[in-house]
Motif scaffolding. Structure first.
Motif, PDB file in Angstrom:
ATOM      1  N   GLU A   1      -1.287 -20.159   2.904  1.00 40.16           N
ATOM      2  CA  GLU A   1      -2.728 -20.300   3.098  1.00 40.16           C
ATOM      3  C   GLU A   1      -3.531 -19.436   2.122  1.00 40.16           C
ATOM      4  O   GLU A   1      -4.649 -19.783   1.764  1.00 40.16           O
ATOM      5  N   MET A   2      -3.015 -18.275   1.747  1.00 40.44           N
ATOM      6  CA  MET A   2      -3.707 -17.370   0.819  1.00 40.44           C
ATOM      7  C   MET A   2      -2.808 -17.116  -0.378  1.00 40.44           C
ATOM      8  O   MET A   2      -1.776 -16.476  -0.256  1.00 40.44           O
ATOM      9  N   ARG A   3      -3.226 -17.610  -1.534  1.00 45.58           N
ATOM     10  CA  ARG A   3      -2.427 -17.423  -2.746  1.00 45.58           C
ATOM     11  C   ARG A   3      -2.529 -16.007  -3.298  1.00 45.58           C
ATOM     12  O   ARG A   3      -1.641 -15.550  -4.006  1.00 45.58           O
ATOM     13  N   LYS A   4      -3.644 -15.332  -3.006  1.00 43.81           N
ATOM     14  CA  LYS A   4      -3.842 -13.967  -3.494  1.00 43.81           C
ATOM     15  C   LYS A   4      -4.406 -13.103  -2.376  1.00 43.81           C
ATOM     16  O   LYS A   4      -5.144 -13.583  -1.530  1.00 43.81           O
ATOM     17  N   LEU A   5      -4.047 -11.817  -2.399  1.00 42.10           N
ATOM     18  CA  LEU A   5      -4.587 -10.834  -1.463  1.00 42.10           C
ATOM     19  C   LEU A   5      -5.322  -9.762  -2.255  1.00 42.10           C
ATOM     20  O   LEU A   5      -4.873  -9.365  -3.331  1.00 42.10           O
ATOM     21  N   LYS A   6      -6.449  -9.289  -1.706  1.00 44.80           N
ATOM     22  CA  LYS A   6      -7.191  -8.203  -2.344  1.00 44.80           C
ATOM     23  C   LYS A   6      -6.581  -6.881  -1.904  1.00 44.80           C
ATOM     24  O   LYS A   6      -6.464  -6.616  -0.710  1.00 44.80           O
ATOM     25  N   VAL A   7      -6.193  -6.061  -2.882  1.00 45.79           N
ATOM     26  CA  VAL A   7      -5.633  -4.748  -2.583  1.00 45.79           C
ATOM     27  C   VAL A   7      -6.447  -3.667  -3.268  1.00 45.79           C
ATOM     28  O   VAL A   7      -7.085  -3.902  -4.295  1.00 45.79           O
ATOM     29  N   LYS A   8      -6.430  -2.484  -2.667  1.00 52.12           N
ATOM     30  CA  LYS A   8      -7.147  -1.338  -3.230  1.00 52.12           C
ATOM     31  C   LYS A   8      -6.133  -0.235  -3.489  1.00 52.12           C
ATOM     32  O   LYS A   8      -5.421   0.192  -2.578  1.00 52.12           O
ATOM     33  N   ALA A   9      -6.092   0.206  -4.736  1.00 48.39           N
ATOM     34  CA  ALA A   9      -5.170   1.265  -5.156  1.00 48.39           C
ATOM     35  C   ALA A   9      -5.488   1.630  -6.601  1.00 48.39           C
ATOM     36  O   ALA A   9      -6.196   0.888  -7.287  1.00 48.39           O
ATOM     37  N   PRO A  10      -4.984   2.774  -7.079  1.00 45.97           N
ATOM     38  CA  PRO A  10      -5.097   3.049  -8.522  1.00 45.97           C
ATOM     39  C   PRO A  10      -4.369   1.953  -9.304  1.00 45.97           C
ATOM     40  O   PRO A  10      -3.365   1.417  -8.840  1.00 45.97           O
ATOM     41  N   TYR A  11      -4.878   1.612 -10.477  1.00 46.11           N
ATOM     42  CA  TYR A  11      -4.320   0.476 -11.220  1.00 46.11           C
ATOM     43  C   TYR A  11      -2.848   0.657 -11.553  1.00 46.11           C
ATOM     44  O   TYR A  11      -2.106  -0.314 -11.682  1.00 46.11           O
ATOM     45  N   THR A  12      -2.383   1.901 -11.644  1.00 49.88           N
ATOM     46  CA  THR A  12      -0.975   2.142 -11.956  1.00 49.88           C
ATOM     47  C   THR A  12      -0.065   1.817 -10.780  1.00 49.88           C
ATOM     48  O   THR A  12       1.136   1.620 -10.968  1.00 49.88           O
ATOM     49  N   GLU A  13      -0.613   1.744  -9.566  1.00 56.32           N
ATOM     50  CA  GLU A  13       0.172   1.481  -8.360  1.00 56.32           C
ATOM     51  C   GLU A  13       0.173   0.009  -7.960  1.00 56.32           C
ATOM     52  O   GLU A  13       0.907  -0.386  -7.057  1.00 56.32           O
ATOM     53  N   ILE A  14      -0.663  -0.818  -8.579  1.00 56.64           N
ATOM     54  CA  ILE A  14      -0.782  -2.224  -8.181  1.00 56.64           C
ATOM     55  C   ILE A  14       0.377  -3.023  -8.781  1.00 56.64           C
ATOM     56  O   ILE A  14       0.579  -3.015  -9.991  1.00 56.64           O
ATOM     57  N   PRO A  15       1.142  -3.726  -7.925  1.00 57.27           N
ATOM     58  CA  PRO A  15       2.277  -4.517  -8.437  1.00 57.27           C
ATOM     59  C   PRO A  15       1.811  -5.839  -9.041  1.00 57.27           C
ATOM     60  O   PRO A  15       0.676  -6.267  -8.831  1.00 57.27           O
ATOM     61  N   GLU A  16       2.714  -6.493  -9.770  1.00 53.83           N
ATOM     62  CA  GLU A  16       2.391  -7.797 -10.359  1.00 53.83           C
ATOM     63  C   GLU A  16       2.288  -8.879  -9.297  1.00 53.83           C
ATOM     64  O   GLU A  16       1.499  -9.802  -9.416  1.00 53.83           O
ATOM     65  N   LYS A  17       3.120  -8.774  -8.243  1.00 53.61           N
ATOM     66  CA  LYS A  17       3.138  -9.752  -7.162  1.00 53.61           C
ATOM     67  C   LYS A  17       3.414  -9.034  -5.847  1.00 53.61           C
ATOM     68  O   LYS A  17       4.049  -7.980  -5.828  1.00 53.61           O
ATOM     69  N   LEU A  18       2.947  -9.623  -4.742  1.00 54.54           N
ATOM     70  CA  LEU A  18       3.251  -9.124  -3.404  1.00 54.54           C
ATOM     71  C   LEU A  18       4.287 -10.062  -2.782  1.00 54.54           C
ATOM     72  O   LEU A  18       4.028 -11.252  -2.618  1.00 54.54           O
ATOM     73  N   PHE A  19       5.462  -9.540  -2.450  1.00 49.07           N
ATOM     74  CA  PHE A  19       6.532 -10.351  -1.877  1.00 49.07           C
ATOM     75  C   PHE A  19       6.491 -10.227  -0.357  1.00 49.07           C
ATOM     76  O   PHE A  19       6.488  -9.123   0.189  1.00 49.07           O
ATOM     77  N   ILE A  20       6.456 -11.383   0.329  1.00 47.20           N
ATOM     78  CA  ILE A  20       6.398 -11.419   1.783  1.00 47.20           C
ATOM     79  C   ILE A  20       7.622 -12.190   2.280  1.00 47.20           C
ATOM     80  O   ILE A  20       7.830 -13.343   1.901  1.00 47.20           O
ATOM     81  N   ASP A  21       8.424 -11.549   3.155  1.00 44.62           N
ATOM     82  CA  ASP A  21       9.625 -12.169   3.705  1.00 44.62           C
ATOM     83  C   ASP A  21       9.243 -13.034   4.911  1.00 44.62           C
ATOM     84  O   ASP A  21       8.619 -12.550   5.849  1.00 44.62           O
ATOM     85  N   VAL A  22       9.615 -14.316   4.879  1.00 44.17           N
ATOM     86  CA  VAL A  22       9.272 -15.245   5.960  1.00 44.17           C
ATOM     87  C   VAL A  22      10.503 -15.691   6.750  1.00 44.17           C
ATOM     88  O   VAL A  22      10.425 -16.652   7.517  1.00 44.17           O
ATOM     89  N   THR A  23      11.623 -14.993   6.618  1.00 43.46           N
ATOM     90  CA  THR A  23      12.882 -15.406   7.241  1.00 43.46           C
ATOM     91  C   THR A  23      12.758 -15.572   8.754  1.00 43.46           C
ATOM     92  O   THR A  23      13.287 -16.520   9.326  1.00 43.46           O
ATOM     93  N   ASN A  24      12.056 -14.696   9.455  1.00 45.89           N
ATOM     94  CA  ASN A  24      11.961 -14.739  10.914  1.00 45.89           C
ATOM     95  C   ASN A  24      10.760 -15.519  11.432  1.00 45.89           C
ATOM     96  O   ASN A  24      10.449 -15.448  12.614  1.00 45.89           O
ATOM     97  N   LEU A  25      10.102 -16.273  10.590  1.00 45.38           N
ATOM     98  CA  LEU A  25       8.905 -17.021  10.985  1.00 45.38           C
ATOM     99  C   LEU A  25       9.311 -18.332  11.657  1.00 45.38           C
ATOM    100  O   LEU A  25       9.927 -19.190  11.048  1.00 45.38           O
ATOM    101  N   GLY A  26       8.954 -18.482  12.948  1.00 48.90           N
ATOM    102  CA  GLY A  26       9.355 -19.655  13.728  1.00 48.90           C
ATOM    103  C   GLY A  26       8.344 -20.781  13.649  1.00 48.90           C
ATOM    104  O   GLY A  26       7.283 -20.663  13.037  1.00 48.90           O
TER     105      GLY A  26
END
Length: 191
Positions: free
Chosen positions: A123-148
């Protein structure tokens, strides 16, 4: 994050007429915010093509008339009919100072609900995050294995080390939706 090198030239003439003339010469007006002063400059269409038309996020090594600075792309304006690039806004970044940036979401794993006949929906291709630019990752990985079946993952359930997610806590990131086949199987199983 990946880095992108970009060179620009300071603009002397500002306003609608100057901007229109600049676009006619394959230039794009741009503005750099966040530093001690706002800088108006120009870049070429060709120079920013790989920056704009990419799913990646970048830290930009921006050089304006010999002055180097680090920035991120904050906003862009496109023509409503032709989708031509009209204007770019950049934000100067500093070590230790947090910024808000949209980071792409990647779903990992094979959801339980998909195995049961459901369909995984991002539903959301991107998430807004707040952090110093050196701490921001290229992608956010979300595990959906237990999603029923019929279940969702909301922003409030997510946590990433060193990042603050600024989206609404009840916003749905991904869900396993019931398909007609899964509904039919559940109806037969219930009788």
């Amino acid at each position: 994050m990946k880095t992108f090198k970009l060179e620009g030239a300071l603009r002397q003439d500002l306003g609608k007429k100057a901007s229109k003339a600049l676009r006619g010469q394959e230039g794009i007006p741009a503005v750099l915010y966040g530093g001690s002063e706002v800088k108006h400059f120009t870049v070429t269409q060709e120079a920013v093509r790989n920056l704009i038309y990419s799913p990646e996020i970048f830290v930009i090594d921006l050089t304006i008339d010999g002055q180097a600075t680090k920035a991120v792309l904050k906003d862009l304006q496109l023509h409503p009919v032709t989708d031509a690039l009209l204007h770019l806004d950049f934000l100067e970044v500093f070590d230790g100072k947090p910024i808000v940036m949209e980071v792409p979401v990647v779903l990992t794993g094979h959801a339980e609900g998909v195995k049961a006949g459901g369909k995984l929906s991002l539903e959301m291709r991107k998430l807004k995050v707040k952090a110093p630019y050196t701490e921001i990752p290229e992608k956010l990985f979300i595990d959906v294995t237990n999603l029923g079946l019929g279940k969702t993952i909301q922003v409030g359930a997510l946590q990433f080390e060193g990042l603050e997610i600024t989206n609404a806590k009840n916003a749905v990131v991904c869900a396993v939706k019931l398909t007609r086949a899964a509904r039919g199987a559940m109806a037969k199983g219930g009788k």
